[in-house]
Write a protein that holds these residues in place. Structure first.
Motif, PDB file in Angstrom:
ATOM      1  N   PRO A 104     109.366  38.099 -41.531  1.00 36.08           N
ATOM      2  CA  PRO A 104     109.631  36.834 -41.158  1.00 36.08           C
ATOM      3  C   PRO A 104     109.281  35.564 -42.053  1.00 36.08           C
ATOM      4  O   PRO A 104     108.686  35.962 -43.066  1.00 36.08           O
ATOM      5  CB  PRO A 104     108.766  36.747 -39.788  1.00 36.08           C
ATOM      6  N   HIS A 105     109.556  34.484 -41.750  1.00 38.91           N
ATOM      7  CA  HIS A 105     109.236  33.257 -42.567  1.00 38.91           C
ATOM      8  C   HIS A 105     107.620  33.101 -42.744  1.00 38.91           C
ATOM      9  O   HIS A 105     107.086  32.929 -43.704  1.00 38.91           O
ATOM     10  CB  HIS A 105     109.905  31.771 -42.522  1.00 38.91           C
ATOM     11  N   THR A 192     103.515  37.791 -32.249  1.00 33.89           N
ATOM     12  CA  THR A 192     105.060  37.418 -31.586  1.00 33.89           C
ATOM     13  C   THR A 192     105.930  37.916 -32.906  1.00 33.89           C
ATOM     14  O   THR A 192     105.444  37.819 -34.125  1.00 33.89           O
ATOM     15  CB  THR A 192     105.280  36.148 -31.167  1.00 33.89           C
ATOM     16  N   THR A 193     107.085  38.269 -32.761  1.00 29.98           N
ATOM     17  CA  THR A 193     108.174  38.658 -33.640  1.00 29.98           C
ATOM     18  C   THR A 193     109.462  38.027 -33.505  1.00 29.98           C
ATOM     19  O   THR A 193     110.445  38.605 -33.180  1.00 29.98           O
ATOM     20  CB  THR A 193     108.439  40.110 -33.922  1.00 29.98           C
ATOM     21  N   THR A 194     109.642  36.633 -33.669  1.00 27.26           N
ATOM     22  CA  THR A 194     110.629  35.841 -33.412  1.00 27.26           C
ATOM     23  C   THR A 194     111.438  35.411 -34.718  1.00 27.26           C
ATOM     24  O   THR A 194     110.844  35.086 -35.590  1.00 27.26           O
ATOM     25  CB  THR A 194     110.486  34.735 -32.605  1.00 27.26           C
ATOM     26  N   LYS A 314     106.287  49.727 -36.845  1.00 29.91           N
ATOM     27  CA  LYS A 314     105.478  48.535 -36.132  1.00 29.91           C
ATOM     28  C   LYS A 314     104.113  49.210 -35.794  1.00 29.91           C
ATOM     29  O   LYS A 314     102.978  48.589 -35.976  1.00 29.91           O
ATOM     30  CB  LYS A 314     106.078  47.929 -35.070  1.00 29.91           C
ATOM     31  N   THR A 315     103.988  50.154 -35.087  1.00 31.47           N
ATOM     32  CA  THR A 315     102.604  50.834 -34.591  1.00 31.47           C
ATOM     33  C   THR A 315     101.739  51.290 -35.869  1.00 31.47           C
ATOM     34  O   THR A 315     100.557  51.060 -35.905  1.00 31.47           O
ATOM     35  CB  THR A 315     102.670  52.110 -34.087  1.00 31.47           C
ATOM     36  N   GLN A 316     102.147  51.469 -36.856  1.00 30.85           N
ATOM     37  CA  GLN A 316     101.543  51.918 -38.136  1.00 30.85           C
ATOM     38  C   GLN A 316     100.564  50.465 -38.647  1.00 30.85           C
ATOM     39  O   GLN A 316      99.817  50.779 -39.309  1.00 30.85           O
ATOM     40  CB  GLN A 316     102.119  52.499 -39.067  1.00 30.85           C
ATOM     41  N   GLN A 323     105.802  45.869 -28.230  1.00 34.33           N
ATOM     42  CA  GLN A 323     106.225  44.689 -29.005  1.00 34.33           C
ATOM     43  C   GLN A 323     107.725  44.925 -29.650  1.00 34.33           C
ATOM     44  O   GLN A 323     108.098  45.949 -30.419  1.00 34.33           O
ATOM     45  CB  GLN A 323     105.459  44.391 -30.197  1.00 34.33           C
ATOM     46  N   LYS A 324     108.639  43.986 -29.390  1.00 33.63           N
ATOM     47  CA  LYS A 324     110.039  44.057 -29.910  1.00 33.63           C
ATOM     48  C   LYS A 324     110.369  42.811 -30.671  1.00 33.63           C
ATOM     49  O   LYS A 324     109.805  41.749 -30.727  1.00 33.63           O
ATOM     50  CB  LYS A 324     110.975  44.007 -28.648  1.00 33.63           C
ATOM     51  N   LEU A 325     111.444  43.086 -31.629  1.00 32.46           N
ATOM     52  CA  LEU A 325     111.818  41.866 -32.147  1.00 32.46           C
ATOM     53  C   LEU A 325     112.727  41.020 -31.358  1.00 32.46           C
ATOM     54  O   LEU A 325     113.413  41.434 -30.627  1.00 32.46           O
ATOM     55  CB  LEU A 325     113.092  42.281 -33.279  1.00 32.46           C
TER      56      LEU A 325
END
Length: 328
Positions: A104-105, A192-194, A314-316, A323-325
């Protein structure tokens, strides 16, 4: 002072100097530059302005990168502050060109800068034969001195002309675009992963027009570096952020991190690992005038590849399995 504490302070200072160097150029060197025009030293800025006029198109034509600047030792201290690492999942053969989506940014894109604008994490050794560029706001390249500092690190304008040039001249070029843009910074909140991606399709159209490979990347930890104060868009501060963005091209974000002492509050980022995963390149056909249906097709394939990249790692790298994108 112990050796460990001394190292921590050096790393913190190197972390601070990166954003402050841009403020120094803009708020101190620029006024000094103008002041010298009215002194006996006026030939120096005059010569630079003459050269600037002749060199004006260079940022749009591949820039002028410097191996010396990219290998400054200060970047290794910046790397070790977090630390920052890069992981490749597939080779990038140098006989192709690549358009890379950077996600993400975050607030200051520490991961993208350290990995693609310096050699601190060993990009050239990990991807031999590949020359990396990172695209940013075009108006930065209109500012004297700042433009040269940016080009030296392999930064290019996020303009169609600059990107077309790099993807048309030679092979082994990789151009990184922070697809979510500066607006995505407002969504940079821990845990968060937005991503702003659903409506951002221009990079896919450009990749199709040049027949290059699309490369998805995801940087774990980028949104964990600061705590951001989020304002409602209808609030006074929310409206101010919108006006500020219209004037300057980026958002005025209110955030805090840690101080020079780990238990204190300040503007330093938290000591959190940053890991950039470079995904498998997605080959695209060469279509000079792709239809919207074709763009949508490959945009969906890209989103799917990015989703799988995130899920696989993600878990690593610190994200819970739940958690989702979130694509906006």
């Amino acid at each position: 002072m112990s050796c460990s504490k001394e190292t921590d302070y050096i790393q913190s200072l190197c972390c601070v100097q990166w954003p402050l160097s841009y403020l120094f150029i803009f708020w101190i060197l620029q006024p000094l530059f103008i002041y010298l025009l009215f002194t006996s030293l006026w030939p120096l800025p005059t010569l630079y302005l003459a050269w600037l006029f002749l060199d004006w198109k260079t940022p749009e034509q591949g820039g002028r990168r410097s191996s010396w600047v990219r290998n400054w030792y200060v970047w290794t201290h910046l790397r070790d502050y977090f630390p920052v690492t890069i992981l490749k999942t597939k080779d990038l053969p140098p006989e192709h060109n690549y358009l890379m989506g950077v996600h993400p940014h975050g607030l200051l894109t520490f991961g993208a800068f350290c990995n693609f604008c310096t050699e601190a994490t060993g990009f050239s050794k990990i991807f031999p034969g590949i020359t990396s560029y990172l695209a940013t706001l075009s108006w930065f390249f209109k500012v004297p001195i700042l433009r040269d500092y940016l080009m030296a690190k392999g930064v290019c304008p996020v303009s169609q002309q600059a990107i077309d040039y790099l993807l048309n001249h030679g092979t082994g070029n990789l151009v990184g675009i922070v697809v979510g843009g500066v607006k995505e910074a407002l969504h940079s909140v821990p845990n968060t992963t937005t991503l702003l991606l659903q409506k951002h399709k221009g990079f896919v159209r450009t990749a199709l027009q040049h027949g290059v490979h699309l490369v998805p990347t995801f940087t774990f930890g980028e949104t964990e570096l600061f705590t951001q104060v989020v304002f409602c868009q209808s609030s006074t501060m929310g409206r101010f952020q919108h006006v500020f963005r219209q004037i300057f091209g980026f958002y005025f974000c209110v955030f805090y991190g840690q101080g020079f002492h780990q238990d204190s509050t300040g503007l330093l980022p938290y000591h959190r690992p940053i890991v950039t995963i470079v995904g498998e390149p997605l080959p695209l056909p060469h279509i000079e005038k792709p239809t919207q249906e074709i763009v949508d097709k490959y945009h969906a394939l890209y989103m799917d590849a990015l989703q799988k990249l995130f899920e696989q790692h993600k878990t690593q790298y610190g994200c819970p399995d739940t958690q989702k994108l979130l694509f906006l």
